[in-house]
Design an enzyme around this catalytic site. Sequence first.
Site, PDB file in Angstrom:
ATOM      1  NE  ARG A  58      14.446  81.797 -25.027  1.00 17.97           N
ATOM      2  CZ  ARG A  58      15.445  81.014 -24.642  1.00 17.97           C
ATOM      3  NH1 ARG A  58      16.494  80.860 -25.409  1.00 17.97           N
ATOM      4  NH2 ARG A  58      15.400  80.378 -23.494  1.00 17.97           N
ATOM      5  CE  LYS A 157      12.786  77.237 -23.051  1.00 15.40           C
ATOM      6  NZ  LYS A 157      13.426  75.990 -23.417  1.00 15.40           N
ATOM      7  CD  GLU A 191      18.660  73.854 -30.740  1.00 21.92           C
ATOM      8  OE1 GLU A 191      19.206  74.933 -30.521  1.00 21.92           O
ATOM      9  OE2 GLU A 191      17.437  73.696 -30.676  1.00 21.92           O
TER      10      GLU A 191
HETATM   11  C1  LIG Z   1      15.847  73.322 -27.880  1.00 24.53           C
HETATM   12  C2  LIG Z   1      16.720  74.196 -27.053  1.00 24.53           C
HETATM   13  N1  LIG Z   1      17.843  74.691 -27.570  1.00 24.53           N
HETATM   14  C3  LIG Z   1      18.665  75.477 -26.845  1.00 24.53           C
HETATM   15  C4  LIG Z   1      18.389  75.799 -25.535  1.00 24.53           C
HETATM   16  C5  LIG Z   1      19.311  76.701 -24.760  1.00 24.53           C
HETATM   17  O1  LIG Z   1      18.695  77.914 -24.505  1.00 24.53           O
HETATM   18  P1  LIG Z   1      19.042  78.770 -23.192  1.00 24.53           P
HETATM   19  O2  LIG Z   1      20.521  78.935 -23.190  1.00 24.53           O
HETATM   20  O3  LIG Z   1      18.342  80.055 -23.420  1.00 24.53           O
HETATM   21  O4  LIG Z   1      18.550  78.024 -22.041  1.00 24.53           O
HETATM   22  C6  LIG Z   1      17.219  75.306 -24.951  1.00 24.53           C
HETATM   23  C7  LIG Z   1      16.867  75.637 -23.565  1.00 24.53           C
HETATM   24  O5  LIG Z   1      16.102  76.527 -23.336  1.00 24.53           O
HETATM   25  C8  LIG Z   1      16.362  74.495 -25.718  1.00 24.53           C
HETATM   26  O6  LIG Z   1      15.247  73.996 -25.191  1.00 24.53           O
END
Ligand SMILES: Cc1ncc(COP(=O)(O)O)c(C=O)c1O
Length: 308
Positions: A58, A157, A191
Amino acid sequence: MNTAELIWMNGEFIAWEDAKVHVLTHGLHYGTGVFEGIRAYDTERGTAIFRHQDHLDRLQRSAELYYMPLPYSLAELRDATHELIVRNGLRSCYIRPIVFRGYGPMGLDPLENPVEAAIAVWEWGAYLGEEGKLHGVRAKVSSWQRISPDSLIPHAKASGQYLNSVLAKIEASKAGYEEAILLDHHGNVCEGTGENIFVIRDGAIVTPPHSASILDGVNRRSAMEIARDLGYEVVERDVARAELTLADEIFLTGTAAELTPVRSIDDHELGPPGEITREVQRVFDDALHGRSERYAKWLDVVEVPSKA
Ligand SMILES: Cc1ncc(COP(=O)(O)O)c(C=O)c1O
């Protein structure tokens, strides 16, 4: 304060307090960085990084979306992370790799600025609290909308994008809630500020789809796989705001928060964590901590170099 002895920066292991950048670093001014949040757990097989390769993949995708060539291969970043954990003597930790545009021309076009990389590790407990993991957190639908694909890239991200999460987090905590839930640009549920969301009603588990501007969470994928393996139906579809209030159970997933139940939304009580949430959480926690044979495939065990 989060600390460890060493940080990896641009290919070298340096002291935590020496990990510095110039004040005109491009990423500091314009948010031109991409990063990951990863966790390593102390398991019976040793320190194991949860879904390390998925996070690194990612990171690479996020960098590509912002026209940033990674200065190191994913294999090099993986090896550096292993060595950093061993050198810092940590058995479990949070891992933060970041790749960013460094000091160089100060215009908005970053393509001439160097791409720098760093990895930090430190011990970090439950992000939404141990209490939150056990009994659930109180959440509030934010007045801030999640960034939309019209103006940014929800799938990346990227550092600058987190101003959106920061505003929502501040609003929620000032109002006395532990977490904010953001809606997408169509008004559907998206989310949390750093977590994906799952809504359960009448035994079915629903989570917003990629087209709802979510970050493609690594733990979202894990929770979906676990829930399906447990025999539940998991549906990716748009979730209306009212469904949060009508839900039987809600939980959040994220690297920092792991699997955290939600016990109220906008002051509507959902009650203590429900049966399905607790079942998925139990298997998920077993997977994280290396107690599950079935999900051992998700662990990248840190190799301690043998002494010559
Ligand atoms: C905005 C956002 N959504 C969702 C997630 C969850 O992602 P992950 O399960 O890969 O940590 C994160 C954390 O990384 C995030 O910053």
